[in-house]
Design a protein around this motif. Structure first.
Motif, PDB file in Angstrom:
ATOM      1  N   TYR A  12      -2.539  -2.321 -11.187  1.00  0.00           N
ATOM      2  CA  TYR A  12      -1.305  -1.526 -11.188  1.00  0.00           C
ATOM      3  C   TYR A  12      -1.005  -0.893  -9.825  1.00  0.00           C
ATOM      4  CZ  TYR A  12      -2.181  -2.296 -16.061  1.00  0.00           C
ATOM      5  OH  TYR A  12      -2.440  -2.905 -17.257  1.00  0.00           O
ATOM      6  N   HIS A  13      -1.784  -1.271  -8.836  1.00  0.00           N
ATOM      7  CA  HIS A  13      -1.523  -0.763  -7.480  1.00  0.00           C
ATOM      8  C   HIS A  13      -1.347  -1.976  -6.586  1.00  0.00           C
ATOM      9  CE1 HIS A  13      -2.542   2.583  -4.347  1.00  0.00           C
ATOM     10  NE2 HIS A  13      -1.654   1.729  -3.874  1.00  0.00           N
ATOM     11  N   SER A  14      -0.081  -2.267  -6.259  1.00  0.00           N
ATOM     12  CA  SER A  14       0.238  -3.500  -5.560  1.00  0.00           C
ATOM     13  C   SER A  14       1.522  -3.297  -4.769  1.00  0.00           C
ATOM     14  CB  SER A  14       0.429  -4.595  -6.612  1.00  0.00           C
ATOM     15  OG  SER A  14       0.810  -5.804  -6.010  1.00  0.00           O
ATOM     16  N   HIS A  15       1.476  -3.709  -3.531  1.00  0.00           N
ATOM     17  CA  HIS A  15       2.646  -3.574  -2.667  1.00  0.00           C
ATOM     18  C   HIS A  15       3.331  -4.933  -2.520  1.00  0.00           C
ATOM     19  CE1 HIS A  15       1.645   0.589  -1.863  1.00  0.00           C
ATOM     20  NE2 HIS A  15       0.380   0.202  -1.904  1.00  0.00           N
ATOM     21  N   CYS A  16       4.444  -4.986  -1.813  1.00  0.00           N
ATOM     22  CA  CYS A  16       5.158  -6.255  -1.611  1.00  0.00           C
ATOM     23  C   CYS A  16       6.129  -6.025  -0.458  1.00  0.00           C
ATOM     24  CB  CYS A  16       5.897  -6.684  -2.887  1.00  0.00           C
ATOM     25  SG  CYS A  16       7.221  -5.556  -3.344  1.00  0.00           S
ATOM     26  N   SER A  44       5.367  -0.194  -4.994  1.00  0.00           N
ATOM     27  CA  SER A  44       5.742  -0.055  -3.581  1.00  0.00           C
ATOM     28  C   SER A  44       5.743   1.419  -3.167  1.00  0.00           C
ATOM     29  CB  SER A  44       7.121  -0.666  -3.334  1.00  0.00           C
ATOM     30  OG  SER A  44       6.999  -2.043  -3.048  1.00  0.00           O
ATOM     31  N   HIS A  45       5.533   1.646  -1.870  1.00  0.00           N
ATOM     32  CA  HIS A  45       5.546   3.012  -1.348  1.00  0.00           C
ATOM     33  C   HIS A  45       6.948   3.617  -1.514  1.00  0.00           C
ATOM     34  CE1 HIS A  45       1.582   3.122   0.469  1.00  0.00           C
ATOM     35  NE2 HIS A  45       1.778   1.931   0.977  1.00  0.00           N
ATOM     36  N   ALA A  46       6.992   4.764  -2.146  1.00  0.00           N
ATOM     37  CA  ALA A  46       8.257   5.449  -2.416  1.00  0.00           C
ATOM     38  C   ALA A  46       8.893   5.954  -1.119  1.00  0.00           C
ATOM     39  CB  ALA A  46       8.000   6.622  -3.350  1.00  0.00           C
ATOM     40  N   MET A  85       5.503   2.966  -8.756  1.00  0.00           N
ATOM     41  CA  MET A  85       5.748   3.369  -7.377  1.00  0.00           C
ATOM     42  C   MET A  85       4.568   4.213  -6.935  1.00  0.00           C
ATOM     43  SD  MET A  85       9.430   4.848  -6.200  1.00  0.00           S
ATOM     44  CE  MET A  85      10.675   3.588  -6.428  1.00  0.00           C
ATOM     45  N   GLU A  86       4.176   4.072  -5.675  1.00  0.00           N
ATOM     46  CA  GLU A  86       3.162   4.957  -5.106  1.00  0.00           C
ATOM     47  C   GLU A  86       3.916   6.035  -4.347  1.00  0.00           C
ATOM     48  OE1 GLU A  86       0.392   3.192  -2.314  1.00  0.00           O
ATOM     49  OE2 GLU A  86      -0.929   4.955  -2.407  1.00  0.00           O
ATOM     50  N   ILE A  87       3.872   7.244  -4.881  1.00  0.00           N
ATOM     51  CA  ILE A  87       4.691   8.333  -4.341  1.00  0.00           C
ATOM     52  C   ILE A  87       3.800   9.309  -3.582  1.00  0.00           C
ATOM     53  CG2 ILE A  87       6.376  10.129  -4.900  1.00  0.00           C
ATOM     54  CD1 ILE A  87       6.811   8.689  -7.620  1.00  0.00           C
ATOM     55  N   SER A 243      -6.450  -2.834  -7.047  1.00  0.00           N
ATOM     56  CA  SER A 243      -6.847  -3.402  -5.748  1.00  0.00           C
ATOM     57  C   SER A 243      -5.955  -2.971  -4.585  1.00  0.00           C
ATOM     58  CB  SER A 243      -6.894  -4.921  -5.835  1.00  0.00           C
ATOM     59  OG  SER A 243      -5.597  -5.436  -6.024  1.00  0.00           O
ATOM     60  N   ASP A 244      -4.860  -2.256  -4.862  1.00  0.00           N
ATOM     61  CA  ASP A 244      -3.989  -1.794  -3.775  1.00  0.00           C
ATOM     62  C   ASP A 244      -3.639  -2.975  -2.859  1.00  0.00           C
ATOM     63  OD1 ASP A 244      -2.609  -0.185  -2.022  1.00  0.00           O
ATOM     64  OD2 ASP A 244      -4.284   1.158  -1.564  1.00  0.00           O
ATOM     65  N   ALA A 245      -3.280  -4.095  -3.485  1.00  0.00           N
ATOM     66  CA  ALA A 245      -3.096  -5.349  -2.744  1.00  0.00           C
ATOM     67  C   ALA A 245      -1.823  -5.333  -1.911  1.00  0.00           C
ATOM     68  CB  ALA A 245      -3.049  -6.516  -3.723  1.00  0.00           C
ATOM     69  N   HIS A 246      -1.964  -5.773  -0.658  1.00  0.00           N
ATOM     70  CA  HIS A 246      -0.810  -5.982   0.214  1.00  0.00           C
ATOM     71  C   HIS A 246      -0.578  -7.482   0.444  1.00  0.00           C
ATOM     72  CE1 HIS A 246      -1.431  -1.710   0.763  1.00  0.00           C
ATOM     73  NE2 HIS A 246      -0.323  -1.615   1.469  1.00  0.00           N
ATOM     74  N   PHE A 247      -1.516  -8.298  -0.016  1.00  0.00           N
ATOM     75  CA  PHE A 247      -1.430  -9.762   0.070  1.00  0.00           C
ATOM     76  C   PHE A 247      -1.680 -10.329  -1.333  1.00  0.00           C
ATOM     77  CE2 PHE A 247      -2.921  -8.219   4.134  1.00  0.00           C
ATOM     78  CZ  PHE A 247      -2.256  -8.996   5.071  1.00  0.00           C
TER      79      PHE A 247
HETATM   80 ZN   LIG Z   1      -1.109   1.600  -1.886  1.00  0.00          ZN
END
Ligand SMILES: [Zn+2]
Ligand SMILES: [Zn+2]
Length: 291
Positions: A12-16, A44-46, A85-87, A243-247
């Motif tokens: 549940y922690h994933s960016h794009c 995504s980062h808020a 969202m990661e706020i 996993s706070d994935a960015h890829f």
């Molecule tokens: Zn993050």
């Protein structure tokens, strides 16, 4: 949930590419489906009150939500997809509790601290490499590590107090950088008192804590530090592995190791979103057969 099909494959922690993730949102969803994930959330980062290279702008938020809605529908038969969202808790005016964020139609929210006010030069990003952090400490924070660490936990405690989110993001992430400057930090009484106070407050507020695995493969640490897993158990804090994935290739990074470490600390359940609700799911023992 049918425990026979339980794989604990969730994140549940994933960016794009709406923020600083390195691929389009759909690529993360496709990777999750390919790897058999049952439930997946994008976070995504808020937006902050100023532009950064890593956050969305407010004008990005409607298309972000539309894209998640489109993918939810497109892949409904294959995966449960959730909008998060990661706020940041930045200050009293920009944090998860403000009405702007509370009113967004999100499925869940992660609260994190990445930035702190320096002594005189405004807001400084402290979520940087350990080498960079060591340079920032004398430059912006008077070389007073204890004060900086305390400021960080003060912010996190205030974030927890104000609420407006479900999951505490990478709960003690700065401790990795701070330990680079002061290697015995995690052995010091004042630090451990601070951590106990912090997690007790999180427990009191009924929040979830993620075991953030982003740095596990490269640096060998989870956030929070594995040292505090028994404390999470003692305080009955619900946990989940993210996993706070960015890829897209990183969506599953460190997950099995984190689940195993939780088990070893006596924690048998993780939180997963199913049918739009958070539920406790047993950590599946068969995951560790080949590990
Ligand atoms: Zn993050
Ligand atoms: Zn973060």
């Amino acid at each position: 949930m049918n425990t026979n099909t339980n794989t604990n494959l969730t994140n549940y922690h994933s960016h794009c590419s709406f923020c600083d993730g390195r691929a389009p949102l759909e690529d993360f969803v496709k990777a999750a489906i390919e790897q058999g994930f049952t439930s997946y959330g994008v976070s995504s980062h808020a937006p902050l009150p100023f532009s950064t290279r890593w956050t969305m702008e407010r004008e990005d938020v409607p298309p972000y939500l539309e894209e998640i809605a489109r993918l939810k529908q497109k892949y409904a038969a294959e995966i449960e997809l959730y909008s998060g969202m990661e706020i940041d808790y930045l200050d009293e005016d920009s944090n998860p509790s403000i009405s702007y964020f509370r009113e967004l139609p999100l499925d869940y929210r992660i609260g994190s601290v990445h930035m702190l006010e320096s002594l005189e030069d405004g807001i400084i990003d402290i979520d940087v490499s350990k080498e960079r952090f060591r340079v920032l400490l004398p430059l912006y924070f008077g070389n007073d590590l204890q004060k900086l660490v305390n400021t960080y936990y003060d912010k996190l405690m205030r974030m927890v107090e104000l609420g407006g989110f479900d999951i505490v993001g990478h709960a003690d992430k700065m401790s990795y950088n701070a330990s680079y400057c002061q290697p015995d930090l995690l052995e010091q009484d004042w630090y451990n008192r601070r951590i106990h106070e912090y997690f007790a407050f999180i427990a009191e507020r009924g929040l979830m804590v993620e075991i953030n695995t982003k740095a596990y493969q490269t640096m060998g640490v989870f956030f929070p530090n594995i040292k505090y897993f028994p404390l999470l158990k003692e305080l009955h804090i619900p946990v989940l592995v993210n996993s706070d994935a960015h890829f897209p290739a990183k969506i599953n990074s460190g997950r099995t190791d984190a689940l195993k470490a939780l088990k070893e600390a006596g924690i048998d359940e993780v939180m997963e979103l199913h049918g739009g609700k958070w539920e406790e799911v047993c950590i599946c023992d068969t995951l560790f057969v080949n590990h």
